[in-house]
Design a protein around this motif. Structure first.
Motif, PDB file in Angstrom:
ATOM      1  N   GLU A 108      13.427   8.424  -8.258  1.00 53.39           N
ATOM      2  CA  GLU A 108      13.929   7.176  -8.827  1.00 53.39           C
ATOM      3  C   GLU A 108      15.450   7.161  -8.972  1.00 53.39           C
TER       4      GLU A 108
ATOM      5  N   TYR B  49      21.322   0.195  -9.459  1.00 57.31           N
ATOM      6  CA  TYR B  49      21.424  -0.767 -10.551  1.00 57.31           C
ATOM      7  C   TYR B  49      22.796  -0.690 -11.207  1.00 57.31           C
TER       8      TYR B  49
ATOM      9  N   ALA C  53      17.494   4.358  -7.126  1.00 55.31           N
ATOM     10  CA  ALA C  53      17.303   3.018  -7.695  1.00 55.31           C
ATOM     11  C   ALA C  53      18.142   2.839  -8.948  1.00 55.31           C
TER      12      ALA C  53
ATOM     13  N   PHE D 164       9.843  -0.505 -14.729  1.00 52.42           N
ATOM     14  CA  PHE D 164      10.303  -0.138 -13.394  1.00 52.42           C
ATOM     15  C   PHE D 164      10.899   1.266 -13.380  1.00 52.42           C
ATOM     16  N   THR D 165      11.505   1.680 -14.491  1.00 54.75           N
ATOM     17  CA  THR D 165      12.189   2.971 -14.545  1.00 54.75           C
ATOM     18  C   THR D 165      11.295   4.100 -15.036  1.00 54.75           C
TER      19      THR D 165
ATOM     20  N   GLY E 232       4.813  -4.946 -14.078  1.00 56.12           N
ATOM     21  CA  GLY E 232       5.973  -4.148 -14.454  1.00 56.12           C
ATOM     22  C   GLY E 232       6.956  -4.895 -15.322  1.00 56.12           C
TER      23      GLY E 232
ATOM     24  N   ALA F 250       9.264  -4.806  -4.469  1.00 53.68           N
ATOM     25  CA  ALA F 250      10.571  -4.832  -3.800  1.00 53.68           C
ATOM     26  C   ALA F 250      10.667  -6.041  -2.877  1.00 53.68           C
TER      27      ALA F 250
ATOM     28  N   THR G  22      11.110  -4.855 -16.226  1.00 50.29           N
ATOM     29  CA  THR G  22      12.348  -4.337 -15.648  1.00 50.29           C
ATOM     30  C   THR G  22      13.148  -3.495 -16.621  1.00 50.29           C
TER      31      THR G  22
ATOM     32  N   GLY H 240       6.180   3.673 -12.532  1.00 52.56           N
ATOM     33  CA  GLY H 240       7.392   2.895 -12.270  1.00 52.56           C
ATOM     34  C   GLY H 240       7.776   2.863 -10.813  1.00 52.56           C
ATOM     35  N   ASN H 241       7.752   4.026 -10.158  1.00 47.49           N
ATOM     36  CA  ASN H 241       8.147   4.083  -8.753  1.00 47.49           C
ATOM     37  C   ASN H 241       7.210   3.224  -7.884  1.00 47.49           C
TER      38      ASN H 241
ATOM     39  N   ARG I  60       7.724  -0.572  -8.593  1.00 48.93           N
ATOM     40  CA  ARG I  60       9.009  -1.007  -8.038  1.00 48.93           C
ATOM     41  C   ARG I  60       8.892  -1.201  -6.527  1.00 48.93           C
TER      42      ARG I  60
END
Length: 784
Positions: free
Chosen positions: A434, A441, A437, A627-628, A781, A641, A783, A633-634, A637
């Motif tokens: 992760e 951000y 990503a 998402f994190t 999810g 996407a 964010t 989360g992975n 995300r």
């Protein structure tokens, strides 16, 4: 309020302990440029006495420390000191303070972003006979007494947070008098000045206007523990110090870079000759000539290592398995707040005494956590970068990174907390999938584009009165944090001004330096590439980091995993991996409903204000994961996407939904499912709602129709709410059902993800108005 001529300090003013066993120091010139050599020799004896009064008779003032003190006290120069953590930079300004105060100078003003360090320094100062106080946002009730003490000459040191520099009342009423009366200005953690760097603080840029207010002969010292040549140049430029004419003065006898290409693309130092022009007289100054002291950044106690493991579960299992074997207590860094809580929670489940620490932790809890770590009541703090600069624990036994920072400068700044007074301290990096990503951000929230800047200037210029940040937020598509940062930069550049009641435009022309920001973006990309190279490195890690910091080494460290000084096992028991996997894939995140409408919405044509009525509000909802998050989360995300085609929900996410719904503590179980109309993923959202209705045996009432444009990308609450306010309609069939058979029935409201929460808020309001009972949002999810 005024500041009068200060009284001199007491004879004994002490500083922090500075170990005498350090890297070799440079030779002190036999003939100083200014003043009789015997006077300087006597002054050095006084400086030595000040140090020994604190550190004991064995303490020795090193030549490089004396060089800085001499420049400040005798030559009244401006200096930039770049030295590793634990070198004794604060010793320089505390000893210089004592010598200047004894000669009738005003108090030293230290500008530092570190509240924790302020507390430590004030406590140490009291024991050492230094009269110190601080002005920051946490001690408003003490400000008047502190100003009075400065006026009476009763303070030797005043510590300020950089945010004070841009407070209108402080800036206009206090700062000019304070600048006129101070004897030494110190800028601590000066790398924060570097534009949009890993620790950029825009309030530091206010120093650009403060420095010209200083009377002639007031010395200035900037200090930092981590800076490459680019950051050094940035600091010198922003502070108005000028830049070294021919290179830097090596404080330790090491040769500066002469041909190495740094990762940032900036020119390395090209010579060892110091600037030769000295100040004119004992009180004049030539600001284009700056004493830059850069010492070796090598930390002989650090054992650097990287361990790449197959998954987040393997990383977590390895950490839980190995943590108890590490000596002492330490810090486990994560890239996000969510990860800090996930890792800390799992380690506590495995019996390790740890605590989570982030910028969102309450101040009292942060202080307690720091104290627990300092006194070894916890094995580790699992922390974001909020625990970094200024945290002082000389016996910190280890630093582990659960995820790689985007910059080797940021990385070295954080690992520098470890092993300051230990022979060995392992520093281990556990990269994760992760990481990129998270890097992307943070890279996306740099300085806004020219259109947004022009829009802000036009809005302020057309307003007949000051505008608050909340009011500006309704007119400019920027998050609150980015908007405030942009305004602070424009304030320092003279285009806007912060006044009582908000912000105003000054009317002064302002040029958007697109080339400058493009260069900064290139630097950021280069730093990420340098970090990737560090992860793959098969040669000496310390030598690589020092080279990236423009402190090239010719020899391997002999201590890292590649040099053979540190051995890392890459295995963890299979049962531990399975346990970690189960913990990470324990789904369920609470979605707190919006409680308050954004300020100034009527000015955008949306007639709401104040608290959201309970009869219009959604209930607390659920997401499978953030998402994190390290577990789902992975996967979430990737599914959501932009590059992933719309389609049915993957089976593993449907399976993950079931325990979330089963564990939901709702007051009344939903009787029906309604989906949120989606322009981006209509198939996915409809499929998710349909499958949940069948699994839960709930009535599928269809979806709310999306009739507006997508609100994705609107980056603050007011703009997001405005974009979706008129963007949804209830089909006639759905309205009839909510007014008839399902009137008052609890509803499960399904969407793909939750960002600001305004789409859910608006749709829930429509459903409640049409007759629905409690509305429970459910998404794949979140964010945040």
């Amino acid at each position: 309020m005024t500041f009068s001529a200060p009284a001199p300090a007491p004879a004994s003013v002490l500083s922090e302990t500075v170990p005498s066993e350090t890297v070799p120091s440079e030779t002190v010139p036999s003939e100083p440029a200014n003043g009789p050599s015997e006077d300087r020799a006597r002054l050095r004896e006084q400086a030595q006495a000040q140090l020994q009064a604190l550190a004991g008779p064995a303490a020795e003032l090193r030549a490089d420390q004396w060089r800085a003190i001499e420049a400040l006290v005798v030559d009244r120069r401006r200096a930039l000191v770049v030295q590793r953590t634990g070198w004794g930079k604060s010793a320089v300004y505390f000893v210089a303070t004592a010598l200047l105060r004894a000669r009738g100078a005003g108090p030293t003003v230290i500008i530092s972003p570190l509240l924790a360090l302020m507390r430590n320094q004030i406590a140490a100062a009291e024991q050492a006979g230094i009269r110190a106080a601080t002005i920051n946002s946490t001690n408003l009730e003490d400000w008047s007494a502190t100003y009075a003490a400065v006026n009476r000459g009763e303070l030797d040191v005043l510590l300020l947070s950089p945010e004070r520099l841009n407070n209108p009342e402080f800036r206009d009423q206090v700062l000019p008098r304070l600048a006129a009366s101070c004897g030494l200005l110190v800028v601590d953690e000066a790398h924060c000045i570097s534009d949009w760097g890993h620790d950029f603080r825009p309030d530091f840029r206010r120093l650009r206007t403060l420095l010209p207010q200083l009377p002639d002969g007031i010395p200035v010292l900037a200090t930092t523990a981590t800076a490459n040549s680019r950051v050094v140049a940035d600091v010198a430029e922003v502070l108005g110090l000028g830049s070294p004419a021919t290179g830097t003065e090596p404080a330790t006898g090491t040769e500066p870079a002469t041909g190495t290409e740094p990762a940032t693309g900036t020119e390395p130092a090209t010579g060892t000759e110091p600037a030769t022009d000295q100040p004119e007289g004992s009180h004049g100054r030539r600001t284009e000539q700056v004493l830059v002291l850069r010492g070796s950044l090598d930390r002989e106690s650090l054992q650097l290592g990287v361990l790449s493991l197959p998954s987040s579960a393997h990383r977590l299992a390895w950490l839980a398995d190995q943590l108890g074997s590490l000596t002492g207590s330490g810090i486990i860094y994560t890239l996000t707040v969510a990860a800090a809580h996930e890792v800390a929670g799992y380690l506590r489940e495995r019996g390790h005494p740890v605590a989570a620490y982030s910028g969102q932790t309450e101040q009292t809890e942060r202080l307690a956590a720091e104290d627990d770590l300092i006194n070894n009541r916890v094995k580790a703090l699992v922390a974001t970068s909020a625990l970094g600069m200024g945290f002082d624990k000389p016996d910190l036994g280890f630093v582990i990174h659960f995820g790689a920072p985007a910059s080797v400068i940021a990385y070295y700044q954080q690992v520098g907390r470890a092993g300051r007074r230990l022979d060995r301290a392992p520093v281990i990096l556990l990269p994760g999938p992760e990481d990129q990503a998270v890097w992307d951000y943070f890279a996306s929230v740099g300085f806004p584009g020219p259109g947004q800047v022009r829009q802000a200037l036009e809005v302020l210029g057309s307003s007949p009165q000051p505008m608050s940040t909340a009011a500006l937020e309704t007119r400019i598509e920027l998050s609150r944090a980015r908007l405030e940062t942009m305004l602070k930069v424009l304030d320092v550049d003279g285009a806007v001004q912060r006044v009582k009641g908000g912000w105003v435009a000054t009317g002064q022309p302002w040029h958007y330096d697109a080339e400058r920001y493009a260069r900064l973006n290139e630097v950021r990309r280069a730093e990420q590439q340098a970090m990737r190279a560090y992860l793959r490195l098969d040669s000496c890690r310390m030598r690589y980091l020092r080279t990236q910091l423009d402190d090239p080494a010719t020899e391997d460290c002999g201590r890292c995993d590649n040099c053979g000084g540190l051995t890392l096992t890459g295995s963890a028991p299979e049962a531990a991996v399975a346990e970690a996997q189960a913990s990470l894939h324990r789904p369920g995140v609470v979605l707190e409903p919006r409680r308050q409408w954004p300020a100034a919405m009527p000015s955008l044509g949306v007639q709401v204000r104040g608290r959201i009525a309970a009869a219009e509000s959604a209930e607390p909802g659920r997401a499978i994961a953030r998402f994190t998050d390290l577990g789902y989360g992975n996967r979430i995300r990737a599914v959501l996407a932009d590059s992933t085609p719309d389609g049915p929900v993957p089976s593993e996410l449907i399976a993950a939904s079931i325990p979330v719904l089963a564990a939901w503590d709702w007051q009344s179980r939903p009787a029906a499912v309604i989906s949120v109309g989606s322009l981006r993923r209509p198939l996915l959202v409809a499929d998710l709602a349909g499958q949940l209705s069948r699994i839960g045996r709930l009535a599928d009432l269809g979806g709310v129709k999306h009739v507006g444009q997508s609100a994705t990308g609107r980056s603050n609450s007011a703009q997001r709410l405005k974009a979706c306010w008129d963007g949804y309609r209830l089909p006639a069939r759905l309205s009839d059902q909510l007014a008839g058979d399902h009137r008052g029935a609890p509803v499960l409201l399904v969407d793909d993800f939750c960002d600001t929460g305004w789409t859910i808020t608006v749709v829930a309001r429509l459903l409640r108005a049409a007759g629905a009972g409690p509305v429970y949002p459910f998404v794949l999810g979140q964010t945040g």
